[in-house]
Design a protein around this motif. Sequence first.
Motif, mmCIF file in Angstrom:
data_model
loop_
_atom_site.group_PDB
_atom_site.id
_atom_site.type_symbol
_atom_site.label_atom_id
_atom_site.label_comp_id
_atom_site.label_asym_id
_atom_site.label_seq_id
_atom_site.Cartn_x
_atom_site.Cartn_y
_atom_site.Cartn_z
ATOM 1 N N LEU A 19 0.801 -1.000 -0.541
ATOM 2 C CA LEU A 19 0.134 0.119 0.120
ATOM 3 C C LEU A 19 0.852 0.856 0.032
ATOM 4 C CD1 LEU A 19 -3.017 -0.923 2.431
ATOM 5 C CD2 LEU A 19 -3.365 -0.381 -0.266
ATOM 6 N N HIS A 20 2.036 1.608 0.911
ATOM 7 C CA HIS A 20 2.737 2.496 0.439
ATOM 8 C C HIS A 20 3.410 3.121 -0.680
ATOM 9 C CE1 HIS A 20 3.180 2.758 4.997
ATOM 10 N NE2 HIS A 20 3.312 1.500 4.981
ATOM 11 N N PHE A 21 3.229 1.780 -1.720
ATOM 12 C CA PHE A 21 4.056 1.647 -3.258
ATOM 13 C C PHE A 21 2.877 2.624 -3.844
ATOM 14 C CE2 PHE A 21 6.973 -1.518 -1.722
ATOM 15 C CZ PHE A 21 8.057 -0.248 -3.211
ATOM 16 N N LEU A 22 1.577 2.857 -2.923
ATOM 17 C CA LEU A 22 0.369 3.438 -3.966
ATOM 18 C C LEU A 22 0.657 4.859 -3.872
ATOM 19 C CD1 LEU A 22 -3.005 1.737 -3.081
ATOM 20 C CD2 LEU A 22 -1.979 1.402 -5.689
ATOM 21 N N THR A 23 1.462 5.523 -3.138
ATOM 22 C CA THR A 23 1.092 7.560 -2.698
ATOM 23 C C THR A 23 2.137 7.719 -3.752
ATOM 24 O OG1 THR A 23 1.647 6.684 -0.416
ATOM 25 C CG2 THR A 23 2.182 9.018 -1.033
ATOM 26 N N PRO A 24 3.398 7.048 -4.119
ATOM 27 C CA PRO A 24 3.973 7.770 -5.434
ATOM 28 C C PRO A 24 2.601 7.890 -6.779
ATOM 29 C CG PRO A 24 5.707 6.214 -4.362
ATOM 30 C CD PRO A 24 4.557 5.796 -4.048
ATOM 31 N N VAL A 25 2.375 7.038 -7.187
ATOM 32 C CA VAL A 25 1.526 6.931 -8.483
ATOM 33 C C VAL A 25 -0.238 7.769 -8.208
ATOM 34 C CG1 VAL A 25 -0.738 4.961 -9.484
ATOM 35 C CG2 VAL A 25 1.832 4.133 -8.726
ATOM 36 N N THR A 26 -0.172 7.619 -6.988
ATOM 37 C CA THR A 26 -1.318 9.031 -7.356
ATOM 38 C C THR A 26 -1.767 10.057 -6.907
ATOM 39 O OG1 THR A 26 -2.416 8.277 -4.477
ATOM 40 C CG2 THR A 26 -3.418 7.051 -5.637
ATOM 41 N N SER A 27 0.254 10.715 -5.701
ATOM 42 C CA SER A 27 0.185 12.041 -6.005
ATOM 43 C C SER A 27 1.938 12.399 -7.057
ATOM 44 C CB SER A 27 1.254 11.965 -4.782
ATOM 45 O OG SER A 27 2.229 11.436 -4.345
ATOM 46 N N VAL A 28 1.848 11.391 -7.667
ATOM 47 C CA VAL A 28 3.467 12.104 -8.756
ATOM 48 C C VAL A 28 2.809 11.405 -10.451
ATOM 49 C CG1 VAL A 28 5.233 12.250 -9.298
ATOM 50 C CG2 VAL A 28 4.709 12.743 -7.081
ATOM 51 N N GLY A 29 2.246 9.687 -10.033
ATOM 52 C CA GLY A 29 2.005 9.275 -11.562
ATOM 53 C C GLY A 29 0.876 10.166 -12.328
ATOM 54 N N THR A 30 -0.429 9.640 -11.347
ATOM 55 C CA THR A 30 -1.298 10.128 -12.485
ATOM 56 C C THR A 30 -1.478 11.760 -12.270
ATOM 57 O OG1 THR A 30 -2.354 9.057 -10.689
ATOM 58 C CG2 THR A 30 -4.210 10.030 -11.976
ATOM 59 N N PRO A 31 -0.810 12.852 -12.292
ATOM 60 C CA PRO A 31 -1.033 13.833 -12.376
ATOM 61 C C PRO A 31 0.116 14.254 -13.565
ATOM 62 C CG PRO A 31 -1.211 14.178 -9.747
ATOM 63 C CD PRO A 31 -1.276 12.730 -10.427
ATOM 64 N N LEU A 32 0.695 13.704 -13.167
ATOM 65 C CA LEU A 32 1.422 13.840 -14.597
ATOM 66 C C LEU A 32 0.914 13.122 -16.415
ATOM 67 C CD1 LEU A 32 5.097 13.331 -13.502
ATOM 68 C CD2 LEU A 32 4.160 15.226 -14.373
ATOM 69 N N VAL A 33 0.458 12.002 -15.472
ATOM 70 C CA VAL A 33 0.109 11.319 -16.979
ATOM 71 C C VAL A 33 -1.345 12.114 -17.591
ATOM 72 C CG1 VAL A 33 -1.216 9.407 -18.079
ATOM 73 C CG2 VAL A 33 0.625 8.684 -16.740
ATOM 74 N N GLY A 34 -2.113 12.748 -16.603
ATOM 75 C CA GLY A 34 -3.220 13.744 -16.768
ATOM 76 C C GLY A 34 -2.861 14.977 -17.504
ATOM 77 N N LEU A 35 -1.974 15.430 -16.873
ATOM 78 C CA LEU A 35 -1.246 16.801 -17.754
ATOM 79 C C LEU A 35 -0.414 16.317 -18.803
ATOM 80 C CD1 LEU A 35 -0.266 19.534 -16.874
ATOM 81 C CD2 LEU A 35 2.137 18.620 -16.296
ATOM 82 N N GLY A 36 -0.147 15.339 -19.221
ATOM 83 C CA GLY A 36 -0.223 15.190 -20.582
ATOM 84 C C GLY A 36 -1.442 14.906 -21.398
ATOM 85 N N LEU A 37 -1.573 14.497 -20.798
ATOM 86 C CA LEU A 37 -2.872 14.349 -21.368
ATOM 87 C C LEU A 37 -3.991 15.872 -22.013
ATOM 88 C CD1 LEU A 37 -4.468 10.799 -20.023
ATOM 89 C CD2 LEU A 37 -3.568 10.915 -22.717
ATOM 90 N N ALA A 38 -4.369 16.429 -20.904
ATOM 91 C CA ALA A 38 -4.846 17.701 -21.174
ATOM 92 C C ALA A 38 -3.942 18.183 -22.012
ATOM 93 C CB ALA A 38 -4.861 17.891 -20.323
ATOM 94 N N LEU A 39 -2.348 18.401 -22.046
ATOM 95 C CA LEU A 39 -1.511 18.979 -23.625
ATOM 96 C C LEU A 39 -1.339 18.489 -24.432
ATOM 97 C CD1 LEU A 39 2.007 19.568 -20.512
ATOM 98 C CD2 LEU A 39 -0.171 21.297 -21.837
ATOM 99 N N GLU A 40 -1.761 17.588 -24.713
ATOM 100 C CA GLU A 40 -1.863 17.277 -25.999
ATOM 101 C C GLU A 40 -3.360 17.825 -26.854
ATOM 102 O OE1 GLU A 40 -0.992 15.535 -29.386
ATOM 103 O OE2 GLU A 40 0.681 15.584 -27.354
ATOM 104 N N ASN A 41 -4.761 17.085 -25.720
ATOM 105 C CA ASN A 41 -5.446 17.401 -26.231
ATOM 106 C C ASN A 41 -5.863 19.112 -26.488
ATOM 107 O OD1 ASN A 41 -6.128 15.069 -26.509
ATOM 108 N ND2 ASN A 41 -7.817 14.701 -24.341
ATOM 109 N N GLY A 42 -5.375 19.757 -25.822
ATOM 110 C CA GLY A 42 -5.600 20.730 -25.442
ATOM 111 C C GLY A 42 -6.869 20.909 -24.873
ATOM 112 N N TRP A 43 -7.585 23.065 -24.475
ATOM 113 C CA TRP A 43 -8.011 23.182 -23.461
ATOM 114 C C TRP A 43 -9.443 22.730 -23.951
ATOM 115 C CZ3 TRP A 43 -8.483 22.177 -18.677
ATOM 116 C CH2 TRP A 43 -9.380 22.710 -17.913
ATOM 117 N N SER A 44 -10.667 21.493 -23.520
ATOM 118 C CA SER A 44 -11.589 21.607 -24.321
ATOM 119 C C SER A 44 -12.400 20.750 -22.695
ATOM 120 C CB SER A 44 -11.716 20.028 -25.837
ATOM 121 O OG SER A 44 -10.948 19.366 -24.800
ATOM 122 N N LEU A 45 -13.907 20.199 -23.322
ATOM 123 C CA LEU A 45 -14.454 19.093 -21.966
ATOM 124 C C LEU A 45 -13.239 17.875 -22.015
ATOM 125 C CD1 LEU A 45 -16.681 19.533 -20.451
ATOM 126 C CD2 LEU A 45 -17.925 18.603 -22.166
#
Length: 97
Positions: free
Chosen positions: A31-57
């Motif tokens: 369970l301790h290994f979930l912290t980097p995924v939820t606090s760093v990995g997921t936001p970076l993946v989401g930021l990359g996807l948002a930057l690639e798609n441009g601002w939209s819904l």
Amino acid sequence: VAAVACFGVGVGIVVLTLLASLRVRRAQDRLHFLTPVTSVGTPLVGLGLALENGWSLTSAQIVLTCGLVMLTGPVLTSATLRVASQREGSVSPESPE
């Protein structure tokens, strides 16, 4: 370039965390290994996807979902770890009072 870099680093963190969690035996340690995924990995993946798609819904939904994971992930991990520790007997079922 920034979108691919954010996405790549986020996926790399998730994969490295997965491989590291396979090396430990106890659920509490995993369970301790979930912290980097939820606090760093997921936001970076989401930021990359948002930057690639441009601002939209779609990007707004991605940012909202990643924000929710980032805020609730550590709390859910902590609660799950507490219940697992109480069942194992390493934490008193009555604490905290």
